[in-house]
Design a protein around this motif. Structure first.
Motif, PDB file in Angstrom:
ATOM      1  N   ALA A  87       0.831  -1.210   0.000  1.00 50.69           N
ATOM      2  CA  ALA A  87       0.000   0.000   0.000  1.00 50.69           C
ATOM      3  C   ALA A  87       0.862   1.255   0.000  1.00 50.69           C
ATOM      4  O   ALA A  87       0.582   2.225  -0.717  1.00 50.69           O
ATOM      5  N   VAL A  88       1.920   1.237   0.790  1.00 47.54           N
ATOM      6  CA  VAL A  88       2.831   2.388   0.843  1.00 47.54           C
ATOM      7  C   VAL A  88       3.496   2.596  -0.520  1.00 47.54           C
ATOM      8  O   VAL A  88       3.588   3.725  -1.021  1.00 47.54           O
ATOM      9  N   ILE A 234       3.866   8.671   3.910  1.00 43.33           N
ATOM     10  CA  ILE A 234       3.981   9.160   2.536  1.00 43.33           C
ATOM     11  C   ILE A 234       4.550  10.578   2.526  1.00 43.33           C
ATOM     12  O   ILE A 234       5.378  10.930   1.678  1.00 43.33           O
ATOM     13  N   ARG A 235       4.116  11.419   3.479  1.00 40.83           N
ATOM     14  CA  ARG A 235       4.680  12.777   3.559  1.00 40.83           C
ATOM     15  C   ARG A 235       6.187  12.721   3.814  1.00 40.83           C
ATOM     16  O   ARG A 235       6.962  13.475   3.204  1.00 40.83           O
ATOM     17  N   ASP A 236       6.603  11.839   4.731  1.00 38.78           N
ATOM     18  CA  ASP A 236       8.027  11.712   5.048  1.00 38.78           C
ATOM     19  C   ASP A 236       8.807  11.274   3.813  1.00 38.78           C
ATOM     20  O   ASP A 236       9.942  11.726   3.586  1.00 38.78           O
ATOM     21  N   TYR A 237       8.207  10.396   3.029  1.00 43.33           N
ATOM     22  CA  TYR A 237       8.870   9.931   1.805  1.00 43.33           C
ATOM     23  C   TYR A 237       9.130  11.097   0.866  1.00 43.33           C
ATOM     24  O   TYR A 237      10.230  11.250   0.335  1.00 43.33           O
ATOM     25  N   TYR A 238       8.132  11.956   0.662  1.00 44.53           N
ATOM     26  CA  TYR A 238       8.301  13.078  -0.254  1.00 44.53           C
ATOM     27  C   TYR A 238       9.239  14.136   0.314  1.00 44.53           C
ATOM     28  O   TYR A 238       9.968  14.794  -0.433  1.00 44.53           O
ATOM     29  N   SER A 245       6.560  20.113  -2.725  1.00 45.41           N
ATOM     30  CA  SER A 245       5.103  20.170  -2.890  1.00 45.41           C
ATOM     31  C   SER A 245       4.356  20.216  -1.567  1.00 45.41           C
ATOM     32  O   SER A 245       3.159  20.451  -1.538  1.00 45.41           O
ATOM     33  N   LEU A 246       5.067  19.952  -0.466  1.00 43.75           N
ATOM     34  CA  LEU A 246       4.395  19.892   0.823  1.00 43.75           C
ATOM     35  C   LEU A 246       4.465  21.209   1.577  1.00 43.75           C
ATOM     36  O   LEU A 246       4.101  21.282   2.741  1.00 43.75           O
TER      37      LEU A 246
END
Length: 260
Positions: A87-88, A234-238, A245-246
């Motif tokens: 899922a991740v 997912i935020r940490d990944y980006y 974008s965050l």
């Protein structure tokens, strides 16, 4: 583990389950310990849990599903952990999907016997009571992403087709296919002509179905904690890959880019 977007939001993840995990799955134990679910008689007619009428002649072609009590098996936890990883990985490709996921549910094993088949369908469609707009079942409400993990290869047939995208695939054991649950991910499973096909199915969903059940049975705090951890991952990944974008309120929708 190899992750590949095949097109149309269909993602193949190979080697999600290792050989040791696959070997540990006891299909006989599932069959002997769990009561199959999925069909019930109403006024003498057979209906799927989703509310769809199944003609008697087609019953022998329908897959057999096992859901109740499967979490007691040791091998279930390994599959469940791998499913979370899948899922991740999907949401790394489609971060915009993360904003439409608040739960991971309807996890179950599915068995296709010889002659088993599943025609083209989507996993988010809702059946209605005849002559009305009253849902016959809410089991698919809120489904966002579907996941199918292939557990064996002792069968012939059973190919998965996504005709809208001209995709036909027979993944090897231990692989997962993730795809949109709505009409974009409409798919079919071809006839199993020999052997028995086993898969593990689950759905990443959003929304709340508590209006139809006892709210006291809803574990809201646990669900909220799961959702927030999933989105933060997912935020940490980006953030780690240097996405800018965050900067705007951490909205994952802004992270989505064109996927080839």
């Amino acid at each position: 583990m190899k992750v590949k977007h095949l097109g149309g939001g269909v993602v193949l993840i190979e080697d999600l389950l290792d050989a040791e995990t696959l070997k540990s799955i006891d299909f006989g134990l599932i069959e002997s310990s769990c009561t199959p679910i999925g069909y019930k008689k109403i006024d003498g007619k057979d209906y799927m849990e989703g509310g769809y009428y199944i003609p008697e002649k087609d019953l022998i072609t329908m897959p057999i599903r096992y859901m109740q009590g499967i979490d007691k098996f040791d091998f279930y936890q390994a599959i469940d952990n791998a499913a979370y990883i899948a899922a991740v990985e999907y949401c790394k490709i489609f971060p915009i999907a993360t904003e439409n996921i608040t739960s991971f549910n309807s996890k179950h094993f599915v068995k296709y016997l010889p002659g088993g088949v599943m025609g083209t369908h989507s996993d988010a469609s809702i059946s209605y009571k005849e002559g009305t707009l009253e849902p016959a079942s809410i089991s698919s409400i809120g489904n966002t992403v579907s996941m199918s993990i292939i557990l064996n290869d002792e069968f012939i047939g059973g190919k998965m087709n996504f005709k809208l995208w001209d995709i036909g695939i027979s993944p090897k054991p231990g692989s997962a296919l993730l795809y949109p649950s709505n009409y974009i991910g409409a798919h079919e499973v071809e006839f199993v002509t020999a052997g028995v096909r086993w898969v593990f199915l689950a759905f990443l969903s959003h929304g709340d179905k508590s209006f139809t059940v006892n709210p006291e049975l809803e574990r809201y705090s646990e669900r909220y904690e799961w959702t927030m951890k999933f989105r933060q991952y997912i935020r940490d990944y980006y953030n780690q890959i240097g996405s800018d974008s965050l900067d705007h309120i951490g909205n994952l929708n802004f992270c989505q880019k064109k996927v080839i």
